[in-house]
Design an enzyme around this catalytic site. Sequence first.
Site, PDB file in Angstrom:
ATOM      1  N   ASP A 211      -6.154 -44.220 -42.504  1.00  0.00           N
ATOM      2  CA  ASP A 211      -7.074 -43.065 -42.422  1.00  0.00           C
ATOM      3  C   ASP A 211      -7.504 -42.666 -43.823  1.00  0.00           C
ATOM      4  O   ASP A 211      -6.956 -43.135 -44.820  1.00  0.00           O
ATOM      5  CB  ASP A 211      -6.330 -41.886 -41.767  1.00  0.00           C
ATOM      6  CG  ASP A 211      -5.079 -41.529 -42.557  1.00  0.00           C
ATOM      7  OD1 ASP A 211      -5.179 -40.736 -43.489  1.00  0.00           O
ATOM      8  OD2 ASP A 211      -3.992 -42.083 -42.260  1.00  0.00           O
ATOM      9  N   ASP A 213      -7.211 -39.528 -44.923  1.00  0.00           N
ATOM     10  CA  ASP A 213      -6.591 -38.214 -45.094  1.00  0.00           C
ATOM     11  C   ASP A 213      -7.595 -37.129 -44.675  1.00  0.00           C
ATOM     12  O   ASP A 213      -8.145 -37.239 -43.568  1.00  0.00           O
ATOM     13  CB  ASP A 213      -6.061 -38.051 -46.533  1.00  0.00           C
ATOM     14  CG  ASP A 213      -4.999 -36.965 -46.611  1.00  0.00           C
ATOM     15  OD1 ASP A 213      -4.186 -36.871 -45.693  1.00  0.00           O
ATOM     16  OD2 ASP A 213      -4.990 -36.206 -47.585  1.00  0.00           O
TER      17      ASP A 213
END
Length: 289
Positions: A211, A213
Amino acid sequence: MPDQEATIGVIGGSGLYDMDGMTDVHYIDVDTPYGKPSDSVVVGTLEGTRVAFLPRHGRGHRINPTGIPVRANIYALKVLGVQRLISVSAVGSLKEDFAPLDLVVPDQIIDRTRQRHNTFFDEGVVAHVGFAEPFCPGASSVIAASGQEVGVTTHLGGTMIVMEGPAFSTKAESFMYRSWGAGIIGMTALPEAKLAREAEMCYATMAWITDYDCWHESEETVTVEMVVQNLLQNVAHSKEMLHKVIPQLVPSENCGCNAALKDAIITDPRGISEETKHKLRPIVGKYIN
Ligand SMILES: CSC[C@H]1O[C@H](OP(=O)(O)O)[C@H](O)[C@@H]1O
Ligand SMILES: Nc1ncnc2[nH]cnc12
């Protein structure tokens, strides 16, 4: 080498709770002065090499990052003979060009943990190991080369933030870490890397990006669902890579990981109790007897 010993260790992270293709397998429950490890250690043969595997969150992902019994984990692997340790982790990206599903092999680390025991040397004997280079360069190069070989986008080098968790970062924190030049963020590489250094093991991390974040303007903020979705692909790559990496993890003459304690113990050996010597024998027995 006896059946219940291994020179190579693998610590599995989120999504990696077992290893494929091991033969002559033993499940070993090790008791340590620091309590029980996260789970039974599986010792088996992979590509002709004895390997000890331990899932850091326990099978079924029962243990959160703060609760991982890291001293017990490293101590248990040391007792089983592990000299070189590969850690597998899911991480968030703090840089545009570190994209989900990429592999990062970090070379630096920043400690943002607050509630963890991070040394074997807090009672009866004091040692200060060097940690300027927290990851073994030899083992890191082997991982990066095998990432390229299996066709994943691989970045050798990058600074990893290790936060306490379990909640993910705020935007302010994520922006601050970016301003520090950090590339990835996770919750588990510390104190693991530090304790592996104290235990004189080579230690390197296979960090899989799941991801961006929460700093990215056009990408969604990290959620467990997003991490898990990307993990499925990352875990398949991890397993494929481990088959290639493990047989290549030979001792390197100049990494120095296996002599980290040589000039690090400052306590006068005459003042170290028999009890402490006994407790720390697998870690310091080479220097203090
Ligand atoms: C499931 S998202 C957060 C969780 O995943 C990472 O674990 P690991 O390093 O063991 O793969 C991260 O550090 C958090 O513990
Ligand atoms: N964004 C993130 N922050 C901390 N740990 C993570 N593990 C996976 N993604 C993460």
